[in-house]
Write an enzyme that holds these catalytic residues in place. Structure first.
Site, PDB file in Angstrom:
ATOM      1  N   TYR A 274      79.203 -42.997 -34.577  1.00 46.93           N
ATOM      2  CA  TYR A 274      77.924 -42.416 -34.112  1.00 46.93           C
ATOM      3  C   TYR A 274      77.306 -43.089 -33.084  1.00 46.93           C
ATOM      4  O   TYR A 274      77.751 -44.269 -32.775  1.00 46.93           O
ATOM      5  CB  TYR A 274      76.986 -42.440 -35.304  1.00 46.93           C
ATOM      6  CG  TYR A 274      76.458 -43.893 -35.483  1.00 46.93           C
ATOM      7  CD1 TYR A 274      75.324 -44.217 -35.191  1.00 46.93           C
ATOM      8  CD2 TYR A 274      77.284 -44.857 -36.429  1.00 46.93           C
ATOM      9  CE1 TYR A 274      74.908 -45.737 -35.385  1.00 46.93           C
ATOM     10  CE2 TYR A 274      76.958 -46.140 -36.665  1.00 46.93           C
ATOM     11  CZ  TYR A 274      75.528 -46.559 -36.106  1.00 46.93           C
ATOM     12  OH  TYR A 274      75.250 -47.722 -36.341  1.00 46.93           O
ATOM     13  N   PHE A 284      70.012 -46.673 -28.726  1.00 48.24           N
ATOM     14  CA  PHE A 284      69.630 -47.917 -29.433  1.00 48.24           C
ATOM     15  C   PHE A 284      70.625 -48.367 -30.313  1.00 48.24           C
ATOM     16  O   PHE A 284      70.641 -49.630 -30.866  1.00 48.24           O
ATOM     17  CB  PHE A 284      68.351 -47.658 -30.211  1.00 48.24           C
ATOM     18  CG  PHE A 284      68.589 -46.534 -31.090  1.00 48.24           C
ATOM     19  CD1 PHE A 284      68.877 -46.646 -32.610  1.00 48.24           C
ATOM     20  CD2 PHE A 284      68.131 -45.258 -30.833  1.00 48.24           C
ATOM     21  CE1 PHE A 284      68.835 -45.656 -33.370  1.00 48.24           C
ATOM     22  CE2 PHE A 284      68.208 -44.410 -31.725  1.00 48.24           C
ATOM     23  CZ  PHE A 284      68.658 -44.519 -33.066  1.00 48.24           C
ATOM     24  N   ASP A 285      71.550 -47.656 -30.740  1.00 42.77           N
ATOM     25  CA  ASP A 285      72.709 -48.169 -31.849  1.00 42.77           C
ATOM     26  C   ASP A 285      73.944 -47.259 -31.386  1.00 42.77           C
ATOM     27  O   ASP A 285      73.898 -46.156 -31.172  1.00 42.77           O
ATOM     28  CB  ASP A 285      71.994 -48.039 -32.914  1.00 42.77           C
ATOM     29  CG  ASP A 285      73.079 -48.796 -34.147  1.00 42.77           C
ATOM     30  OD1 ASP A 285      74.099 -49.716 -33.590  1.00 42.77           O
ATOM     31  OD2 ASP A 285      72.868 -48.632 -35.180  1.00 42.77           O
ATOM     32  N   ILE A 303      68.948 -43.836 -43.617  1.00 39.95           N
ATOM     33  CA  ILE A 303      67.666 -43.097 -43.538  1.00 39.95           C
ATOM     34  C   ILE A 303      67.933 -41.594 -44.217  1.00 39.95           C
ATOM     35  O   ILE A 303      69.027 -41.135 -44.167  1.00 39.95           O
ATOM     36  CB  ILE A 303      67.233 -42.951 -42.136  1.00 39.95           C
ATOM     37  CG1 ILE A 303      68.163 -42.344 -41.136  1.00 39.95           C
ATOM     38  CG2 ILE A 303      66.607 -44.158 -41.380  1.00 39.95           C
ATOM     39  CD1 ILE A 303      67.850 -42.165 -39.945  1.00 39.95           C
ATOM     40  N   TYR A 329      62.138 -43.383 -39.548  1.00 37.73           N
ATOM     41  CA  TYR A 329      61.593 -45.023 -39.793  1.00 37.73           C
ATOM     42  C   TYR A 329      60.069 -44.596 -39.615  1.00 37.73           C
ATOM     43  O   TYR A 329      59.532 -45.535 -39.743  1.00 37.73           O
ATOM     44  CB  TYR A 329      61.901 -45.863 -38.906  1.00 37.73           C
ATOM     45  CG  TYR A 329      63.318 -46.306 -38.847  1.00 37.73           C
ATOM     46  CD1 TYR A 329      63.878 -47.214 -39.948  1.00 37.73           C
ATOM     47  CD2 TYR A 329      64.340 -45.539 -38.033  1.00 37.73           C
ATOM     48  CE1 TYR A 329      65.140 -47.514 -39.690  1.00 37.73           C
ATOM     49  CE2 TYR A 329      65.825 -46.118 -37.956  1.00 37.73           C
ATOM     50  CZ  TYR A 329      66.109 -46.705 -38.955  1.00 37.73           C
ATOM     51  OH  TYR A 329      67.416 -47.372 -39.167  1.00 37.73           O
ATOM     52  N   PHE A 346      71.325 -38.304 -33.041  1.00 30.18           N
ATOM     53  CA  PHE A 346      72.719 -39.005 -33.362  1.00 30.18           C
ATOM     54  C   PHE A 346      73.943 -38.030 -33.120  1.00 30.18           C
ATOM     55  O   PHE A 346      73.631 -36.813 -33.375  1.00 30.18           O
ATOM     56  CB  PHE A 346      72.644 -39.270 -34.898  1.00 30.18           C
ATOM     57  CG  PHE A 346      71.673 -40.788 -35.135  1.00 30.18           C
ATOM     58  CD1 PHE A 346      72.229 -41.881 -35.062  1.00 30.18           C
ATOM     59  CD2 PHE A 346      70.598 -40.342 -35.748  1.00 30.18           C
ATOM     60  CE1 PHE A 346      71.239 -42.711 -35.303  1.00 30.18           C
ATOM     61  CE2 PHE A 346      69.287 -41.231 -35.950  1.00 30.18           C
ATOM     62  CZ  PHE A 346      69.902 -42.714 -35.791  1.00 30.18           C
TER      63      PHE A 346
END
Length: 354
Positions: A274, A284-285, A303, A329, A346
């Site tokens: 991902y 961010f990731d 999540i 979040y 994502f």
């Protein structure tokens, strides 16, 4: 083209299939369900089949893989307390070929073009014949003038003959102008016919597009309303065959690639690649190498937007999942990387189901 059916509790929905379709998913409406099991049943040829069991606290969404052919009589019913949404898509007709339609339209225009050419040839031949006649008349007029001079005819007769010749030439010129006008009118009519045929062809293509922009809810066709921006975006996405839908909690799923492996079901361990980005495009990731990120689907280990968005994928498939803050979040975010009230996007590839 999208297909959907809303099942009210303990009501039977019987239909004879008019357009072949595929059922991909059964989803429980959590706002109408209690904690008891809801069963989705299919009735076909005097037999009943259990499609799935849904439960608000554990399994509220189940992927399906069912095809129903045109002319088949079927019935759906759900037992329990809760509304169930069946979703899928219409199976396109393999017989419809737009290229064949275009070839037929072109074939229809060929005889008209041939007729136009034959008319021009006929007009040219008439002109040539008339030119020959005019030359003959001029020669006869000259010879008659010479005969009159030799015979001593007076000037009044000469003037009468010349006036008649001038009148005949004027008549011939007027005739030629009339023929040119007729030819021009014929050309205009032919051009009008070609324009009308082109317009009809364009209308057929637009009607075909409109048919593709229809959805079916409870066995009824409903035309989707689209603004200009959505139409332009759809035209750009026609060749990429992308499918978008919004599921529970406002989570948006966009199919980038349909896999052909095992289904990702709640309770199964799944491995994914991902890339996560904020709404402004900032990454961010990410996990894009090795065995991927492994977790148990539907058990709250990630999540909630992931549990919802990944369910129903097949191994090898790719999705773009857009998750609103409430399914991610929330107002707190995940400082310092993810601010509060952030919508997350994502791109997820399902690598394996264990």
């Amino acid at each position: 083209m999208f297909w959907g059916l809303i099942l009210e509790p303990n009501k039977r929905y019987t239909q004879t299939v008019e357009k072949s379709f595929h059922v991909s998913m059964a989803c429980l409406n959590l706002s109408t369900a209690d904690d008891n099991v809801v069963q989705v049943m299919l009735y076909y040829e005097n037999s009943s089949y259990l499609l799935c069991n849904l439960k608000k606290s554990s399994t509220w969404q189940v992927p399906l893989d069912l095809n129903f052919q045109e002319g088949t009589t079927i019935a759906f019913i759900c037992h329990g307390h809760g509304q169930v949404h069946l979703t899928g898509y219409l199976i396109p007709d393999e017989d419809l070929d737009l290229d064949e339609i275009e070839e037929e339209d072109e074939d229809e225009q060929v005889p008209q073009l041939l007729d136009k050419q034959s008319k021009r040839k006929a007009t040219d031949s008439l002109k040539n014949e008339k030119n020959v006649k005019r030359l003959k008349q001029e020669i006869e007029a000259e010879s008659s003038d010479e005969d009159i001079e030799l015979d001593g005819v007076n000037e009044e007769n000469d003037s009468d003959d010349s006036e008649e010749d001038e009148d005949s030439l004027l008549n011939e010129e007027e005739t030629e102008e009339d023929e040119e006008d007729e030819e021009k009118n014929e050309q205009d009519e032919e051009e009008k016919k070609v324009k009308i045929q082109q317009k009809d062809k364009k209308n057929k293509q637009q009607q075909q597009k409109k048919r593709e922009d229809k959805i079916i809810i409870n066995g009824k066709e409903i035309k989707q309303e689209k603004n200009k921006g959505e139409q332009q975006q759809n035209e750009m996405n026609v060749q990429t065959d992308q499918k978008k839908r919004i599921v529970e909690g406002g989570v948006q799923i966009e199919e980038l690639k349909i896999g052909n492996g095992s289904f990702a079901k709640n309770g199964k361990f799944v491995s994914v690649y991902y890339v996560g980005r904020l709404k402004n495009g900032k990454k961010f990731d990410a996990t894009t190498h090795g065995d991927g990120f492994k977790f148990r689907l539907g058990k709250g280990e990630v999540i909630k937007g992931w549990d919802i968005g990944i369910a129903g994928m097949k191994v090898g498939g790719k999705r773009r999942i857009t998750i609103p803050p409430a399914m991610a979040y929330g107002a707190k975010g995940s400082p310092p990387v993810i601010p509060g009230n952030s919508t997350l996007m994502f791109e997820v590839e399902l690598r394996n189901v264990h």
